[in-house]
Design an enzyme around this catalytic site. Structure first.
Site, PDB file in Angstrom:
ATOM      1  N   LYS A 174     -20.983  43.357  14.861  1.00 34.87           N
ATOM      2  CA  LYS A 174     -19.714  43.259  15.585  1.00 34.87           C
ATOM      3  C   LYS A 174     -19.703  44.290  16.714  1.00 34.87           C
ATOM      4  CE  LYS A 174     -15.652  44.882  15.775  1.00 34.87           C
ATOM      5  NZ  LYS A 174     -15.452  44.742  17.236  1.00 34.87           N
ATOM      6  N   GLU A 249     -21.726  57.191  12.553  1.00 38.92           N
ATOM      7  CA  GLU A 249     -22.014  57.991  13.758  1.00 38.92           C
ATOM      8  C   GLU A 249     -20.705  58.120  14.517  1.00 38.92           C
ATOM      9  OE1 GLU A 249     -24.722  59.488  14.650  1.00 38.92           O
ATOM     10  OE2 GLU A 249     -26.130  58.625  13.220  1.00 38.92           O
ATOM     11  N   CYS A 283     -20.976  60.340  23.367  1.00 37.76           N
ATOM     12  CA  CYS A 283     -20.623  61.075  22.143  1.00 37.76           C
ATOM     13  C   CYS A 283     -21.165  62.488  22.172  1.00 37.76           C
ATOM     14  CB  CYS A 283     -21.142  60.326  20.921  1.00 37.76           C
ATOM     15  SG  CYS A 283     -22.898  59.966  21.023  1.00 37.76           S
ATOM     16  N   GLU A 384     -11.948  64.919  21.122  1.00 39.81           N
ATOM     17  CA  GLU A 384     -12.708  64.207  22.150  1.00 39.81           C
ATOM     18  C   GLU A 384     -11.748  63.571  23.136  1.00 39.81           C
ATOM     19  OE1 GLU A 384     -14.855  61.121  20.059  1.00 39.81           O
ATOM     20  OE2 GLU A 384     -16.669  61.734  21.076  1.00 39.81           O
TER      21      GLU A 384
END
Ligand code: NAD
Length: 492
Positions: A174, A249, A283, A384
């Site tokens: 997905k 992750e 990331c 973040e």
């Protein structure tokens, strides 16, 4: 034409005919129309994966045969690389040349795992008994849900699909609903390469709509997910019910430490790249600059000058150095982080707003931003923003640099610059992050493990561990001279 789902070896529309448009972040034009799966489509995909796995149609292949399939996929990706890179730059808004670099990394990933599969033989254990054969064998783990993000769409999926195929798993991919096109292209290639029916399945649509069965269904053995911390937490909670294996992750808030004895010119140049590459939508972006007080003014002045020179532009702008943010809501989120940091006492030195150029009016362009006088408490430092926003903190001692670098719930990556090799090695060892760059920032290789400490995730992708995530380990003990165990009495 509407791009369709791929379930049990067939391309098909969503069961309710649902579809949605994908828009370019550069100018909002529609770049694709794709199906949006229903719950029953997702259940069909899980059934197909489960049945193909349980039938043995793929698990009966040897590691060598599955490696050959993966090598063939790499060849086909090479053939179609520019076509797929074009789709990826359409979806993400990133420069075409960057998408081409990403495709090269995708191909290298498939080649790495194809080669690793050839070395996969399990092992024998010497238990010290002549009549016992003890073997450790590696078996495919089962059915995997492979869920990817939008920033490096095909690369993050490749890190999962390539080892899953080598291991012999069946799976449902997905991709992010914002960037589905390259995953669709990959599935066509997997089909062309000859994967057995039902092994590889593709579901399209937002996680909020199609995600639940992928992470809840008892027939799924593993969820391998790359994305944000909040979604990772949702997945972990859902997976608990059936004790699924998890590979996560997640995000990072990556410290970039520059000591006064560093090669300052190289450090500054790398700091600019670390923070502003792909407009900070990375990331492992080095958005948290931690600089020794004595060189603060020199370093920050130059970074601000360089940030102000960065040219923004769309996929085919040959002068552009980086592109837009992925969506309007993401742009709003990034600006909220910056506004909040300023309200909390940070000093805005450059950027801090949308690009005002007329050619950027229809895109989600946010200027490279530097915030000075930041502290560990600020949300822009701890969370973040996933945008082109560098925060600057200062330190006086090595211990303080390490403490600041570790003052985060994340632990994905970090960098340290010093020409004192012993000091750099001490700091690299003390930082609690999955990848540390010394006098560098950003490179990775498929042969080296990638993943996070702390809340940056669970498990590792790439390297040898990246294949291990998709394997079960079985110990087979064979007694070649059976005899009575003699443990219990067999008489009064
Ligand atoms: P996201 O968490 O919003 O979405 C990631 C994927 O999860 C998408 O496909 C989304 O549709 C799906 N999803 C959302 N809710 C779901 C649910 N309830 N169930 C199942 N699936 C669901 O992340 P994003 O915004 O697409 O990506 C950015 C994030 O990814 C950043 O935090 C970034 O740090 C992280 N990331 C990490 C790495 C790494 O290697 N650690 C690499 C790339 C990106």
């Amino acid at each position: 034409m509407v791009a369709t789902l791929y379930i049990n070896g067939a391309w098909r529309q969503a069961s309710d005919g649902g579809a949605h448009d994908v828009h370019s972040p550069h100018d909002q034009r529609v770049v694709a129309r794709v199906c949006q799966a229903t719950n029953s489509d997702v259940l069909d995909a899980i059934s197909a994966a489960r049945e193909s796995f349980d039938s043995g149609v793929f698990t009966s292949w040897s590691f060598n045969e599955r490696s050959a399939l993966v090598a063939k996929i790499a060849d086909l990706l090479e053939r179609d690389a520019d076509l797929i890179a074009r789709k990826e730059s359409d979806d993400t808004g990133k420069r075409f040349i960057e998408a081409q670099y990403d495709l090269a990394d995708v191909i290298a990933t498939f080649r790495h795992f194809a080669a690793l599969g050839l070395k996969e033989h399990g092992r024998s254990v010497d238990v010290g008994l002549a009549h016992i054969t003890s073997r450790i064998v590696h078996e495919p783990l089962g059915v995997a849900s492979l869920i990817g993000p939008w920033n490096y769409p095909l690369l993050q999926i490749a890190w999962k699909v390539a080892p899953a195929l080598v291991a012999g798993c069946s799976f449902i991919v997905k991709p992010s609903e914002l960037t589905p096109q390259s995953a669709i292209a990959l599935m066509k290639i997997i089909e062309e390469a000859g994967a057995p029916q039902g092994v590889a399945n593709l579901i399209l649509g937002p996680g909020s709509v199609v995600g639940a069965p992928l992470i809840n269904d008892p027939r799924v053995d593993l969820v391998s997910f790359t994305g944000g911390l909040t979604t990772g937490q949702t997945i972990m909670r859902a997976a608990a019910t059936t004790i699924k294996k998890l590979a996560l992750e997640l995000g990072g808030k990556n410290p970039h430490i520059i000591f006064a004895d560093a090669d300052i010119d190289a450090a500054i140049d790398n700091a600019v790249t670390a923070a502003f590459l792909h407009s900070g939508q990375v990331c492992s972006a080095g958005t948290r600059l931690i600089v020794e007080r004595s060189i603060h003014d020199q370093v920050v002045t130059e970074i601000v000058r360089r940030a102000g020179l960065i040219t923004l532009g769309g996929p085919d702008d040959v002068m552009a150095e980086t592109g837009p943010l992925i969506s309007k809501s993401h742009l709003i989120n990034v600006s909220l982080y910056v506004d909040k940091a300023v309200a909390e006492g940070a000093t805005l030195l450059v950027g801090g707003k949308r690009s005002e150029l007329s050619e950027h009016a229809d895109g989600w362009y946010y200027l490279p931003t530097v915030l000075d006088n930041c502290t560990s408490e600020m949300s822009c430092v701890q969370e973040e923003s996933f945008g082109p926003v560098m925060t600057v903190e200062v330190f006086d001692t090595e211990a303080e640099a390490i403490a600041i670098g570790n003052d985060t719930v994340f632990g994905l990556s970090g960098g340290v610059w010093s020409q004192d090799a012993k000091k750099a090695a001490r700091v690299a060892s003390a930082l609690r992050h999955g990848t540390i760059w010394v006098n560098d920032f950003g490179p990775y290789r498929p042969a080296a493990e990638w993943g996070g400490y702390k809340q940056s995730g669970i498990g590792r992708e790439l390297g040898e561990h990246g294949l291990g995530e998709y394997l079960e380990i079985k110990h087979i003990w064979t007694n070649n001279a059976p005899s009575r165990s003699g443990w219990f009495r067999d008489h009064e």
